[in-house]
Design a protein around this motif. Structure first.
Motif, PDB file in Angstrom:
ATOM      1  N   ALA A  49       0.824  -1.207   0.000  1.00  0.00           N
ATOM      2  CA  ALA A  49       0.000   0.000   0.000  1.00  0.00           C
ATOM      3  C   ALA A  49       0.861   1.260   0.000  1.00  0.00           C
ATOM      4  CB  ALA A  49      -0.937  -0.008   1.196  1.00  0.00           C
ATOM      5  N   GLU A  50       1.635   1.448  -1.042  1.00  0.00           N
ATOM      6  CA  GLU A  50       2.473   2.646  -1.155  1.00  0.00           C
ATOM      7  C   GLU A  50       1.590   3.828  -1.541  1.00  0.00           C
ATOM      8  OE1 GLU A  50       5.456   2.803  -0.236  1.00  0.00           O
ATOM      9  OE2 GLU A  50       6.345   0.835  -0.487  1.00  0.00           O
ATOM     10  N   PRO A  51       1.863   5.001  -0.986  1.00  0.00           N
ATOM     11  CA  PRO A  51       1.041   6.157  -1.365  1.00  0.00           C
ATOM     12  C   PRO A  51       1.253   6.550  -2.824  1.00  0.00           C
ATOM     13  CG  PRO A  51       2.774   6.797   0.180  1.00  0.00           C
ATOM     14  CD  PRO A  51       2.861   5.313   0.013  1.00  0.00           C
ATOM     15  N   TYR A  52       0.201   7.089  -3.400  1.00  0.00           N
ATOM     16  CA  TYR A  52       0.293   7.627  -4.754  1.00  0.00           C
ATOM     17  C   TYR A  52       0.978   8.985  -4.677  1.00  0.00           C
ATOM     18  CZ  TYR A  52      -0.851   9.707  -9.183  1.00  0.00           C
ATOM     19  OH  TYR A  52      -0.744  10.317 -10.403  1.00  0.00           O
ATOM     20  N   LEU A  53       2.177   9.055  -5.210  1.00  0.00           N
ATOM     21  CA  LEU A  53       2.932  10.302  -5.275  1.00  0.00           C
ATOM     22  C   LEU A  53       3.579  10.391  -6.649  1.00  0.00           C
ATOM     23  CD1 LEU A  53       4.873  10.211  -1.866  1.00  0.00           C
ATOM     24  CD2 LEU A  53       2.934  11.686  -2.435  1.00  0.00           C
ATOM     25  N   PRO A  54       3.805  11.606  -7.142  1.00  0.00           N
ATOM     26  CA  PRO A  54       4.582  11.734  -8.373  1.00  0.00           C
ATOM     27  C   PRO A  54       6.038  11.362  -8.104  1.00  0.00           C
ATOM     28  CG  PRO A  54       4.114  13.893  -7.456  1.00  0.00           C
ATOM     29  CD  PRO A  54       3.397  12.890  -6.596  1.00  0.00           C
ATOM     30  N   PHE A  55       6.804  11.218  -9.164  1.00  0.00           N
ATOM     31  CA  PHE A  55       8.220  10.864  -9.078  1.00  0.00           C
ATOM     32  C   PHE A  55       9.068  12.074  -9.433  1.00  0.00           C
ATOM     33  CE2 PHE A  55       5.905   7.080 -10.364  1.00  0.00           C
ATOM     34  CZ  PHE A  55       6.364   6.136  -9.473  1.00  0.00           C
ATOM     35  N   PHE A  56      10.095  12.333  -8.613  1.00  0.00           N
ATOM     36  CA  PHE A  56      11.096  13.326  -8.991  1.00  0.00           C
ATOM     37  C   PHE A  56      12.237  12.560  -9.643  1.00  0.00           C
ATOM     38  CE2 PHE A  56      15.105  15.580  -8.072  1.00  0.00           C
ATOM     39  CZ  PHE A  56      14.862  16.734  -8.796  1.00  0.00           C
ATOM     40  N   VAL A  57      12.515  12.873 -10.908  1.00  0.00           N
ATOM     41  CA  VAL A  57      13.588  12.200 -11.640  1.00  0.00           C
ATOM     42  C   VAL A  57      14.638  13.228 -12.028  1.00  0.00           C
ATOM     43  CG1 VAL A  57      12.103  10.321 -12.435  1.00  0.00           C
ATOM     44  CG2 VAL A  57      12.337  12.361 -13.855  1.00  0.00           C
TER      45      VAL A  57
ATOM     46  N   SER B  64       1.588  14.368 -16.401  1.00  0.00           N
ATOM     47  CA  SER B  64       2.221  15.687 -16.354  1.00  0.00           C
ATOM     48  C   SER B  64       3.719  15.516 -16.125  1.00  0.00           C
ATOM     49  CB  SER B  64       1.600  16.585 -15.277  1.00  0.00           C
ATOM     50  OG  SER B  64       1.994  16.185 -13.990  1.00  0.00           O
ATOM     51  N   GLU B  65       4.453  16.469 -16.642  1.00  0.00           N
ATOM     52  CA  GLU B  65       5.915  16.535 -16.493  1.00  0.00           C
ATOM     53  C   GLU B  65       6.249  18.002 -16.284  1.00  0.00           C
ATOM     54  OE1 GLU B  65       7.476  14.922 -20.143  1.00  0.00           O
ATOM     55  OE2 GLU B  65       6.467  13.003 -19.841  1.00  0.00           O
ATOM     56  N   ARG B  66       6.765  18.320 -15.082  1.00  0.00           N
ATOM     57  CA  ARG B  66       7.040  19.713 -14.763  1.00  0.00           C
ATOM     58  C   ARG B  66       8.458  19.870 -14.240  1.00  0.00           C
ATOM     59  NH1 ARG B  66       2.348  21.013 -10.701  1.00  0.00           N
ATOM     60  NH2 ARG B  66       2.790  18.889 -10.095  1.00  0.00           N
TER      61      ARG B  66
ATOM     62  N   GLY C 165      15.625  18.671 -11.897  1.00  0.00           N
ATOM     63  CA  GLY C 165      15.012  17.475 -12.443  1.00  0.00           C
ATOM     64  C   GLY C 165      13.618  17.755 -12.955  1.00  0.00           C
ATOM     65  N   THR C 166      12.826  16.693 -13.018  1.00  0.00           N
ATOM     66  CA  THR C 166      11.467  16.766 -13.535  1.00  0.00           C
ATOM     67  C   THR C 166      10.546  16.022 -12.582  1.00  0.00           C
ATOM     68  OG1 THR C 166      12.360  16.749 -15.795  1.00  0.00           O
ATOM     69  CG2 THR C 166      10.002  16.268 -15.542  1.00  0.00           C
ATOM     70  N   LEU C 167       9.414  16.629 -12.280  1.00  0.00           N
ATOM     71  CA  LEU C 167       8.394  15.953 -11.496  1.00  0.00           C
ATOM     72  C   LEU C 167       7.452  15.278 -12.487  1.00  0.00           C
ATOM     73  CD1 LEU C 167       7.432  15.535  -8.542  1.00  0.00           C
ATOM     74  CD2 LEU C 167       5.724  17.296  -9.045  1.00  0.00           C
ATOM     75  N   ILE C 168       7.378  13.951 -12.381  1.00  0.00           N
ATOM     76  CA  ILE C 168       6.592  13.133 -13.299  1.00  0.00           C
ATOM     77  C   ILE C 168       5.375  12.604 -12.553  1.00  0.00           C
ATOM     78  CG2 ILE C 168       6.580  11.007 -14.653  1.00  0.00           C
ATOM     79  CD1 ILE C 168       8.542  12.905 -15.881  1.00  0.00           C
ATOM     80  N   GLU C 169       4.215  12.864 -13.102  1.00  0.00           N
ATOM     81  CA  GLU C 169       2.994  12.284 -12.557  1.00  0.00           C
ATOM     82  C   GLU C 169       2.486  11.265 -13.564  1.00  0.00           C
ATOM     83  OE1 GLU C 169      -1.416  13.617 -10.955  1.00  0.00           O
ATOM     84  OE2 GLU C 169       0.022  15.149 -11.544  1.00  0.00           O
ATOM     85  N   VAL C 170       2.130  10.093 -13.064  1.00  0.00           N
ATOM     86  CA  VAL C 170       1.606   9.040 -13.929  1.00  0.00           C
ATOM     87  C   VAL C 170       0.150   8.768 -13.564  1.00  0.00           C
ATOM     88  CG1 VAL C 170       3.880   7.991 -14.238  1.00  0.00           C
ATOM     89  CG2 VAL C 170       2.373   7.137 -12.443  1.00  0.00           C
ATOM     90  N   ALA C 171      -0.545   8.113 -14.467  1.00  0.00           N
ATOM     91  CA  ALA C 171      -1.942   7.767 -14.209  1.00  0.00           C
ATOM     92  C   ALA C 171      -2.023   6.864 -12.991  1.00  0.00           C
ATOM     93  CB  ALA C 171      -2.539   7.073 -15.428  1.00  0.00           C
TER      94      ALA C 171
ATOM     95  N   GLU D 156       7.564  25.442  -9.541  1.00  0.00           N
ATOM     96  CA  GLU D 156       7.118  26.836  -9.604  1.00  0.00           C
ATOM     97  C   GLU D 156       7.151  27.481  -8.219  1.00  0.00           C
ATOM     98  OE1 GLU D 156       3.343  26.811 -11.620  1.00  0.00           O
ATOM     99  OE2 GLU D 156       4.259  26.119 -13.493  1.00  0.00           O
ATOM    100  N   GLY D 157       8.200  27.143  -7.448  1.00  0.00           N
ATOM    101  CA  GLY D 157       8.402  27.728  -6.131  1.00  0.00           C
ATOM    102  C   GLY D 157       7.581  27.129  -5.010  1.00  0.00           C
ATOM    103  N   ARG D 158       6.755  26.145  -5.323  1.00  0.00           N
ATOM    104  CA  ARG D 158       5.896  25.539  -4.297  1.00  0.00           C
ATOM    105  C   ARG D 158       6.342  24.113  -4.018  1.00  0.00           C
ATOM    106  NH1 ARG D 158       0.318  27.828  -6.742  1.00  0.00           N
ATOM    107  NH2 ARG D 158       0.589  29.947  -5.957  1.00  0.00           N
ATOM    108  N   PRO D 159       6.326  23.685  -2.741  1.00  0.00           N
ATOM    109  CA  PRO D 159       6.733  22.314  -2.421  1.00  0.00           C
ATOM    110  C   PRO D 159       5.671  21.298  -2.851  1.00  0.00           C
ATOM    111  CG  PRO D 159       6.097  23.477  -0.423  1.00  0.00           C
ATOM    112  CD  PRO D 159       6.021  24.470  -1.536  1.00  0.00           C
ATOM    113  N   VAL D 160       6.154  20.195  -3.404  1.00  0.00           N
ATOM    114  CA  VAL D 160       5.291  19.086  -3.805  1.00  0.00           C
ATOM    115  C   VAL D 160       5.961  17.801  -3.311  1.00  0.00           C
ATOM    116  CG1 VAL D 160       4.270  17.821  -5.744  1.00  0.00           C
ATOM    117  CG2 VAL D 160       4.523  20.315  -5.875  1.00  0.00           C
ATOM    118  N   ARG D 161       5.224  16.976  -2.591  1.00  0.00           N
ATOM    119  CA  ARG D 161       5.765  15.700  -2.105  1.00  0.00           C
ATOM    120  C   ARG D 161       5.929  14.747  -3.283  1.00  0.00           C
ATOM    121  NH1 ARG D 161       6.066  15.115   3.129  1.00  0.00           N
ATOM    122  NH2 ARG D 161       5.601  12.921   3.315  1.00  0.00           N
ATOM    123  N   SER D 162       7.029  14.011  -3.250  1.00  0.00           N
ATOM    124  CA  SER D 162       7.312  13.103  -4.361  1.00  0.00           C
ATOM    125  C   SER D 162       8.121  11.910  -3.878  1.00  0.00           C
ATOM    126  CB  SER D 162       8.121  13.833  -5.438  1.00  0.00           C
ATOM    127  OG  SER D 162       9.430  14.117  -4.961  1.00  0.00           O
ATOM    128  N   TRP D 163       8.097  10.856  -4.686  1.00  0.00           N
ATOM    129  CA  TRP D 163       9.051   9.769  -4.509  1.00  0.00           C
ATOM    130  C   TRP D 163      10.351  10.209  -5.157  1.00  0.00           C
ATOM    131  CZ3 TRP D 163       8.079   6.589  -0.962  1.00  0.00           C
ATOM    132  CH2 TRP D 163       6.849   5.982  -0.775  1.00  0.00           C
TER     133      TRP D 163
END
Length: 151
Positions: A4-12, A33-35, A62-68, A105-112
């Motif tokens: 049961a891993e949380p759904y988070l985007p990936f920082f690559v 999305s890729e930001r 890097g890039t924050l990657i969100e997957v379906a 964009e200057g805002r914190p986002v939780r990621s793997w």
């Protein structure tokens, strides 16, 4: 990985970034999305064809990657295998998968985020090659090794 891993985007930050070899293999066509993103409190080191991030006084680009959501669990398992992550605190981990805040964009986002495990991190600090500026895509290119000639 637990079930049961949380759904988070990936920082690559290396070979999983858009246009890089493992992006093509694992992520192309699966992202929603890729930001551009920054990871503060980390340093980037050159590895054998891929980078390592370790905790330190720097910033990594890097890039924050969100997957379906439907692809998340399968992709998480595939990336864990790619990064030689066997589970929290496992002694054979090459990377540890951790939750980190990255700036988008200057805002914190939780990621793997995959950071070098303690053993590789110690080796990098002792004799690794830092990537100035913390951006894998702007590192100086190394010359190709010479091709051996046969007599």
């Amino acid at each position: 990985m637990t079930t049961a891993e949380p759904y988070l985007p990936f920082f690559v930050y290396g070979t999983l970034r858009p246009g890089q070899r493992y992006y093509q293999r694992f992520l192309r066509g699966r992202t929603v999305s890729e930001r551009p993103a920054l990871l503060r409190g980390a340093l980037l080191y050159d590895g054998p064809g891929y980078p390592y991030a370790i905790a330190g006084d720097g910033t990594i680009t890097g890039t924050l990657i969100e997957v379906a959501p439907a692809d998340h669990a399968e992709l998480l398992a595939a990336l864990d295998a790619l990064e030689d992550y066997l589970g929290p605190g496992h002694p054979r981990n090459v990377y540890d998968r951790l939750v980190r805040d990255v700036l988008v964009e200057g805002r914190p986002v939780r990621s793997w985020t995959y950071l070098a495990a303690p053993g590789p991190a110690r080796e990098l600090l002792a004799g690794g090659t830092p990537i100035p500026g913390g951006d894998w895509l702007s590192r100086p290119e190394r010359p190709a090794p010479p091709v051996p000639r046969t007599p």
